[in-house]
Design a protein around this motif. Structure first.
Motif, PDB file in Angstrom:
ATOM      1  N   ASN A 145      23.456   8.686   9.123  1.00 49.24           N
ATOM      2  CA  ASN A 145      24.316   9.168   8.034  1.00 49.24           C
ATOM      3  C   ASN A 145      24.226   8.272   6.797  1.00 49.24           C
ATOM      4  OD1 ASN A 145      26.118  11.028   6.882  1.00 49.24           O
ATOM      5  ND2 ASN A 145      27.890   9.747   7.385  1.00 49.24           N
ATOM      6  N   VAL A 146      22.980   7.977   6.407  1.00 50.42           N
ATOM      7  CA  VAL A 146      22.740   7.221   5.180  1.00 50.42           C
ATOM      8  C   VAL A 146      21.854   8.062   4.273  1.00 50.42           C
ATOM      9  CG1 VAL A 146      22.945   4.983   6.315  1.00 50.42           C
ATOM     10  CG2 VAL A 146      20.691   6.054   6.121  1.00 50.42           C
ATOM     11  N   THR A 147      21.761   7.689   3.019  1.00 50.25           N
ATOM     12  CA  THR A 147      20.932   8.439   2.087  1.00 50.25           C
ATOM     13  C   THR A 147      19.450   8.271   2.434  1.00 50.25           C
ATOM     14  OG1 THR A 147      20.672   6.648   0.485  1.00 50.25           O
ATOM     15  CG2 THR A 147      22.640   8.032   0.275  1.00 50.25           C
ATOM     16  N   ILE A 148      18.666   9.219   2.005  1.00 52.99           N
ATOM     17  CA  ILE A 148      17.234   9.160   2.280  1.00 52.99           C
ATOM     18  C   ILE A 148      16.594   7.970   1.566  1.00 52.99           C
ATOM     19  CG2 ILE A 148      16.449  10.617   0.363  1.00 52.99           C
ATOM     20  CD1 ILE A 148      15.216  10.813   3.998  1.00 52.99           C
ATOM     21  N   SER A 149      17.160   7.560   0.455  1.00 57.31           N
ATOM     22  CA  SER A 149      16.607   6.421  -0.277  1.00 57.31           C
ATOM     23  C   SER A 149      16.829   5.107   0.472  1.00 57.31           C
ATOM     24  CB  SER A 149      17.216   6.340  -1.686  1.00 57.31           C
ATOM     25  OG  SER A 149      18.618   6.338  -1.620  1.00 57.31           O
ATOM     26  N   VAL A 150      17.974   4.964   1.117  1.00 58.95           N
ATOM     27  CA  VAL A 150      18.226   3.773   1.925  1.00 58.95           C
ATOM     28  C   VAL A 150      17.169   3.665   3.025  1.00 58.95           C
ATOM     29  CG1 VAL A 150      19.786   2.729   3.617  1.00 58.95           C
ATOM     30  CG2 VAL A 150      20.695   3.587   1.464  1.00 58.95           C
ATOM     31  N   MET A 151      16.839   4.806   3.607  1.00 59.37           N
ATOM     32  CA  MET A 151      15.911   4.812   4.732  1.00 59.37           C
ATOM     33  C   MET A 151      14.456   4.640   4.302  1.00 59.37           C
ATOM     34  SD  MET A 151      15.980   4.858   8.002  1.00 59.37           S
ATOM     35  CE  MET A 151      17.698   5.342   8.174  1.00 59.37           C
ATOM     36  N   SER A 152      14.098   5.121   3.115  1.00 56.89           N
ATOM     37  CA  SER A 152      12.682   5.226   2.769  1.00 56.89           C
ATOM     38  C   SER A 152      12.156   4.168   1.803  1.00 56.89           C
ATOM     39  CB  SER A 152      12.405   6.607   2.165  1.00 56.89           C
ATOM     40  OG  SER A 152      13.116   6.790   0.955  1.00 56.89           O
ATOM     41  N   ILE A 153      13.013   3.557   0.993  1.00 56.90           N
ATOM     42  CA  ILE A 153      12.522   2.702  -0.089  1.00 56.90           C
ATOM     43  C   ILE A 153      11.743   1.494   0.428  1.00 56.90           C
ATOM     44  CG2 ILE A 153      13.298   1.070  -1.875  1.00 56.90           C
ATOM     45  CD1 ILE A 153      15.352   3.160  -2.742  1.00 56.90           C
ATOM     46  N   GLY A 154      12.258   0.820   1.452  1.00 57.88           N
ATOM     47  CA  GLY A 154      11.542  -0.328   2.002  1.00 57.88           C
ATOM     48  C   GLY A 154      10.178   0.062   2.543  1.00 57.88           C
ATOM     49  N   LEU A 155      10.114   1.240   3.196  1.00 55.67           N
ATOM     50  CA  LEU A 155       8.852   1.749   3.724  1.00 55.67           C
ATOM     51  C   LEU A 155       7.863   2.027   2.604  1.00 55.67           C
ATOM     52  CD1 LEU A 155       7.039   3.005   5.953  1.00 55.67           C
ATOM     53  CD2 LEU A 155       8.306   5.155   5.601  1.00 55.67           C
ATOM     54  N   VAL A 156       8.320   2.682   1.544  1.00 51.41           N
ATOM     55  CA  VAL A 156       7.445   2.994   0.406  1.00 51.41           C
ATOM     56  C   VAL A 156       6.879   1.713  -0.197  1.00 51.41           C
ATOM     57  CG1 VAL A 156       7.410   3.926  -1.949  1.00 51.41           C
ATOM     58  CG2 VAL A 156       8.572   5.183  -0.127  1.00 51.41           C
ATOM     59  N   GLY A 157       7.720   0.694  -0.356  1.00 45.39           N
ATOM     60  CA  GLY A 157       7.266  -0.568  -0.932  1.00 45.39           C
ATOM     61  C   GLY A 157       6.289  -1.311  -0.044  1.00 45.39           C
ATOM     62  N   SER A 158       6.611  -1.415   1.246  1.00 43.35           N
ATOM     63  CA  SER A 158       5.760  -2.215   2.138  1.00 43.35           C
ATOM     64  C   SER A 158       4.401  -1.551   2.378  1.00 43.35           C
ATOM     65  CB  SER A 158       6.477  -2.460   3.474  1.00 43.35           C
ATOM     66  OG  SER A 158       6.747  -1.241   4.148  1.00 43.35           O
ATOM     67  N   LEU A 159       4.374  -0.223   2.481  1.00 35.57           N
ATOM     68  CA  LEU A 159       3.093   0.475   2.633  1.00 35.57           C
ATOM     69  C   LEU A 159       2.167   0.165   1.468  1.00 35.57           C
ATOM     70  CD1 LEU A 159       4.080   4.055   3.894  1.00 35.57           C
ATOM     71  CD2 LEU A 159       2.558   2.452   5.061  1.00 35.57           C
ATOM     72  N   GLN A 160       2.733   0.167   0.266  1.00 36.33           N
ATOM     73  CA  GLN A 160       1.920  -0.059  -0.919  1.00 36.33           C
ATOM     74  C   GLN A 160       1.484  -1.511  -1.034  1.00 36.33           C
ATOM     75  OE1 GLN A 160      -0.084   1.529  -4.210  1.00 36.33           O
ATOM     76  NE2 GLN A 160       0.864   2.446  -2.431  1.00 36.33           N
ATOM     77  N   LEU A 161       2.312  -2.435  -0.610  1.00 38.31           N
ATOM     78  CA  LEU A 161       1.992  -3.853  -0.753  1.00 38.31           C
ATOM     79  C   LEU A 161       0.793  -4.258   0.103  1.00 38.31           C
ATOM     80  CD1 LEU A 161       5.588  -5.343  -0.895  1.00 38.31           C
ATOM     81  CD2 LEU A 161       3.819  -5.670  -2.624  1.00 38.31           C
ATOM     82  N   THR A 162       0.834  -3.962   1.402  1.00 37.72           N
ATOM     83  CA  THR A 162      -0.292  -4.380   2.234  1.00 37.72           C
ATOM     84  C   THR A 162      -1.542  -3.569   1.907  1.00 37.72           C
ATOM     85  OG1 THR A 162       0.651  -3.010   4.008  1.00 37.72           O
ATOM     86  CG2 THR A 162       0.963  -5.383   4.163  1.00 37.72           C
ATOM     87  N   HIS A 163      -1.345  -2.321   1.472  1.00 39.96           N
ATOM     88  CA  HIS A 163      -2.489  -1.518   1.030  1.00 39.96           C
ATOM     89  C   HIS A 163      -3.187  -2.179  -0.161  1.00 39.96           C
ATOM     90  CE1 HIS A 163      -4.867   2.063   0.159  1.00 39.96           C
ATOM     91  NE2 HIS A 163      -4.468   2.007  -1.086  1.00 39.96           N
ATOM     92  N   ALA A 164      -2.428  -2.859  -1.004  1.00 38.06           N
ATOM     93  CA  ALA A 164      -2.977  -3.466  -2.221  1.00 38.06           C
ATOM     94  C   ALA A 164      -3.468  -4.891  -2.019  1.00 38.06           C
ATOM     95  CB  ALA A 164      -1.916  -3.460  -3.323  1.00 38.06           C
ATOM     96  N   ILE A 165      -2.892  -5.612  -1.059  1.00 42.18           N
ATOM     97  CA  ILE A 165      -3.071  -7.061  -1.032  1.00 42.18           C
ATOM     98  C   ILE A 165      -3.861  -7.574   0.172  1.00 42.18           C
ATOM     99  CG2 ILE A 165      -1.805  -9.265  -0.970  1.00 42.18           C
ATOM    100  CD1 ILE A 165       0.458  -7.897  -2.498  1.00 42.18           C
ATOM    101  N   VAL A 166      -3.747  -6.940   1.320  1.00 41.57           N
ATOM    102  CA  VAL A 166      -4.293  -7.517   2.556  1.00 41.57           C
ATOM    103  C   VAL A 166      -5.567  -6.795   2.986  1.00 41.57           C
ATOM    104  CG1 VAL A 166      -3.823  -8.116   4.957  1.00 41.57           C
ATOM    105  CG2 VAL A 166      -1.961  -8.143   3.292  1.00 41.57           C
ATOM    106  N   PRO A 167      -6.731  -7.479   2.978  1.00 46.00           N
ATOM    107  CA  PRO A 167      -7.922  -6.885   3.578  1.00 46.00           C
ATOM    108  C   PRO A 167      -7.687  -6.682   5.080  1.00 46.00           C
ATOM    109  CG  PRO A 167      -8.478  -8.796   2.239  1.00 46.00           C
ATOM    110  CD  PRO A 167      -6.985  -8.806   2.404  1.00 46.00           C
ATOM    111  N   PRO A 168      -8.383  -5.764   5.749  1.00 47.79           N
ATOM    112  CA  PRO A 168      -9.553  -5.032   5.257  1.00 47.79           C
ATOM    113  C   PRO A 168      -9.262  -3.685   4.609  1.00 47.79           C
ATOM    114  CG  PRO A 168      -9.354  -4.750   7.619  1.00 47.79           C
ATOM    115  CD  PRO A 168      -8.230  -5.658   7.211  1.00 47.79           C
TER     116      PRO A 168
END
Length: 453
Positions: A145-168
């Motif tokens: 019973n939380v907003t979709i943004s509470v649930m998704s924002i951390g996921l959206v950020g972390s997916l993009q970070l390792t995609h951009a920064i960590v090989p391979p």
């Protein structure tokens, strides 16, 4: 600069040509919406016909840069894409998510999803991973019973970070090749920076902006229970191994060079199995061991490989052109001029790749293009800037995350699936990439100042 290999000898002409390439590139992408491949190729070709450019040296630099860059990472990028395809089809992503939830507890689902994104972003393209996890995001938001943004924002950020920064992952892998960075070191220190940035994105979503965005879960996406046991899915070890084993082997190769003498049997063995081509090949084998059905067994022999090659093609050609641009710039006095300007004004050298990464991403909407652009432009200046290849690569990668907004396909995938308005998504998802990128960059700066990279 050796006159025999100089592309341009006049400092003024070199600076004019350098700025011209950048302006034309940005104009073609931002104004005319050209594909980044043509947008990179056209200004390079125009560079070659400027009066005063040594044509033979220009052509040699173009071919050397393109071939040399792809020669070091072309096969690795394809292998990484094959692993991603296998993880996507065999259910390994769901298993990884399940283990993260069990580790931190179902009551802390936003954090569990953030950590899941941290792992998956290393191997899977961000938008693909989010599409797969979207039903879980909505189901968990409804359950808690939380907003979709509470649930998704951390996921959206972390997916993009390792995609951009960590090989391979392809983008940072290409950037490491362009700069000559040690891939093992960038994995280790990039992972540390990404973890801090991912937690920053989670805090932004959990406590700062997430509760202020009222959108709730959509019933149409509440479907499969990812957390239920399923004998058809691979086990935890089998799911993590295709990601973890190659990373450990590549990292071990780098660490062995620090502590073992040349010629040591262990160092020699790791030099081969920790070679990215060998390590990622082992990852492909481990990912294919998760195949459970005859349909997947058949698809793995052809369809998965073809899809991986299709995905890799754009990254390969853009990376090759980035290598050409970098090699051409090495043959001009523009490198000395720009690096000298940083020294004259006392600017921290690490800011240059970071800012270029931001500009590349915000203009093109592509994290991969952002990090490759930063690496291409900074590579010829490393000696003058007194910046290590690893620091330059990580700084540019951190910049390439900032900021995801309306010109990014990843932004629209996450926004449409979460049912957020564009304005709310800019605050939530754009804010997550801004906070995550800045936090990661600050950690990179700290490691650089301590002499770790």
């Amino acid at each position: 600069m050796d006159p025999a290999t100089a592309v341009v000898t006049s400092p003024l002409l070199a600076l004019f040509a350098f700025l011209g390439v950048i302006v034309i590139l940005l104009f073609l992408i931002a104004k005319w919406r050209w594909h980044v491949f043509l947008a990179l190729l056209v200004p390079l070709l125009l560079f070659g016909v400027i009066p005063g450019v040594q044509t033979n040296n220009f052509i040699a630099a173009f071919e050397t840069g393109f071939g040399g860059t792809l020669g070091s990472i072309g096969v690795v990028i394809v292998l990484g894409s094959i692993i991603a395809e296998a993880l996507r089809h065999t259910g390994a992503i769901q298993t990884i998510t399940h283990t993260m939830v069990r580790a931190v507890g179902s009551k802390r689902m936003p954090l569990a999803l953030t950590l899941t994104g941290f792992v998956l972003g290393i191997a899977i393209f961000s938008d693909v991973a989010y599409v797969i996890l979207n039903p879980l995001v909505h189901s968990a938001a409804k359950m808690m019973n939380v907003t979709i943004s509470v649930m998704s924002i951390g996921l959206v950020g972390s997916l993009q970070l390792t995609h951009a920064i960590v090989p391979p992952t392809p983008g940072p892998l290409a950037a490491a090749a362009l700069l000559g960075a040690d891939i093992g070191k960038t994995i280790i220190f990039g992972g540390i920076a990404c973890l801090a940035g991912s937690l920053g994105s989670w805090v932004w979503g959990q406590y700062v902006i997430g509760p202020r965005i009222p959108t709730m879960a959509a019933d149409e996406y509440v479907a499969e229970d990812f957390l239920a046991s399923d004998t058809e899915r691979p086990g935890a070890w089998s799911s993590y191994a295709p990601i973890a084993v190659p990373i450990l082997l590549i990292s071990a190769q780098s660490v062995s060079r620090l502590f073992l003498d040349e010629g040591h049997i262990v160092r020699d063995a790791l030099a081969y199995i920790g070679w990215p081509v060998a390590a990622l090949s082992i990852g492909v084998w481990l990912s294919f061991r998760n195949i459970r059905t005859p349909e997947h067994r058949k698809a793995s022999k052809s369809a998965w490989i073809e899809e991986a090659l299709r995905i890799s093609a754009m990254i390969l050609v853009v990376t090759g052109l980035g290598g050409s641009l970098s090699e051409i710039l090495r043959g001009t006095p523009a490198v000395d001029y720009i690096s000298g300007m940083f020294a004259e004004y006392g600017l921290p050298a690490i800011l240059l790749p970071f800012v270029i990464g931001i500009i590349g991403n915000m203009i093109t909407g592509s994290t991969t293009v952002g990090v490759i652009t930063a690496a291409s432009l900074v590579a010829p200046m490393l000696g003058n800037l007194q910046l290590s290849p690893e620091a330059a690569m990580l700084a540019g990668a951190c910049g390439s995350v900032i900021i995801k907004y309306v010109n990014s396909s990843y932004f629209w995938v996450c926004t449409s699936l979460s049912k957020l308005s564009a304005n709310d998504a800019i605050l939530g998802y754009g804010g997550a990439t801004l906070v995550g990128g800045i936090v990661s960059f600050l950690v990179v700066c700290l490691m650089w100042s301590l002499g770790l990279i």
